[in-house]
Design an enzyme around this catalytic site. Sequence first.
Site, short mmCIF file in Angstrom:
data_model
loop_
_atom_site.label_atom_id
_atom_site.label_comp_id
_atom_site.label_asym_id
_atom_site.label_seq_id
_atom_site.Cartn_x
_atom_site.Cartn_y
_atom_site.Cartn_z
CD GLU A 262 -3.04 -1.20 2.14
OE1 GLU A 262 -2.95 -0.41 3.09
OE2 GLU A 262 -3.95 -2.05 2.04
CD GLU A 367 -3.70 -6.59 3.23
OE1 GLU A 367 -2.46 -6.48 3.09
OE2 GLU A 367 -4.37 -5.79 3.91
#
Length: 524
Positions: A262, A367
């Site tokens: 991220e 994820e």
Amino acid sequence: MNLIGLHFICSGVQCFRKNNLHTSVEDLIGHVPVNSTHPFHAVHWISCIIQSIGSDTLPPRGQFVSFTTSKAGSRLHREQGWVQHSSTGAALRLTVAPYQKYQRIRGFGGAMTDSAAINILSLSPGTQDQLLQQYFSTQGIGYSVIRVPMASCDFSTRLYTYADSRGDYDLANFTLAPEDTKMKIPLLQRAQALSPRPLSLLASAWSSPAWLKTNDALTGKGSLKGKPGGKEHKTWAKYYIRFLEEYAKHNLSFWAITTGNEPSAGLFSNYSFQALGFTAEEQRDWVRLDLGPALHTSSHPQTHLLILDDNRLLLPHWAKVVLSDVHAARFIHGVGVHWYLDNLVPAEISLGTTHHLYPEYYLFGTEACAGWSATDRGVKLGSWERAEQYAHDILEDLNNYVVGWTDWNLALDQRGGPNWVKNFVDSTIIVDHSRDIFYKQPTFYSVAHFSKFLWEGSQRVGVSFSQKTKLEVTAFVRHDGSVVLTVLNRKSSEVQFEVWDPAVGFISFSAPAQSLLTLAWNTH
């Protein structure tokens, strides 16, 4: 009533301990009332019969098998039937079109975080083995991918990296943590020993050492100091290579690494846990000048490199910036996507457009977890709604060119941790170490409907519908020529349909209310 040692389902949660008591179901029903205040929540029904995951062996041509999981309580319930030579006349027909060929499957799995390892190891050795078998053995659900955080993330009990010695640009003091050598590595080795095929390990880093960052901290808003091509960026690339080298000493090699978890998170002020900010342009230049060349000239040039590793709403913009640069793109194999905020951008816009622009780069789900949002936080034992969320997202991803899907933590405790910043979420397996048991959530079976049956190399094929339907469907042809059709029915009523495979005939079936089912058959 002492439930320790029983294999039971509470509110749709399958709970398991190694030493099972073979009491009849009739002996158990009524001992714990529905809607009781029992700590396992309302008990719908209890069974001490050890539930088989189900064989994926198919009957001869002319027959089919079905596996059903439902809100009503079925868990991969197996049935077998005959393929018909003529249509049943069902109003809804699903036609399989094997000549329409799309992406091939890489695999499915979950993450061996520090927290997952802590929870698994909190169980007795025998129960640990049973948990790992549920995921990785031939009797399990076919997990073939394990994501491994490089050093700490929020699902750790402390903040650390492998090179916390300030100014160590040569990484002379690079050292794996006890969390690696005493927990994650031994469990990865055990998982590999159980698996009938080599596991695909996927590594993601949350943050570089603090001394390489603009904010001098692992958390919060911060990026690498300097510029791509500079000593900080080259040291961070070298860090990746050292990680691969250290794990290789334990006979663990990685299928892929990502450019970092991220990267958008590290661009936000006061971000609460580990992050390293990159814009798409910065990531492109770091790959082109530092990470790509470092990996290419290392002893692990076969390791794939995935960009983004962030929410798919950043696509197709992120891919355009990075992959349009031929000097960066030559080092890249795929694009990693997370499922958070998926509802903000249609999959055909984010995933579909990216695939059509850059079809030579695969899309991979890196994820996902339930219980992450402020309005629906933490563990919910037996939540069917979350099972449907998982199944819907996987189906949507697969139908938009994604080649695999990775769940987040392999196991968490009853609170949804440990997590040093208290970012508690849900998991497909929940551990209660005080009772030496673990719960298999309905989401466990959602993933199983894909991971168990869509083997590596399976190719998605076309499916058409005779009329508009709310059923969500995908179809794949496996390497042996068998066909797998997965159907999600989120409606509160049963849906009748027939499947037509021109190669074999017609299959009459019905999708129970709020259910997920897999149909599979041989074509020769």
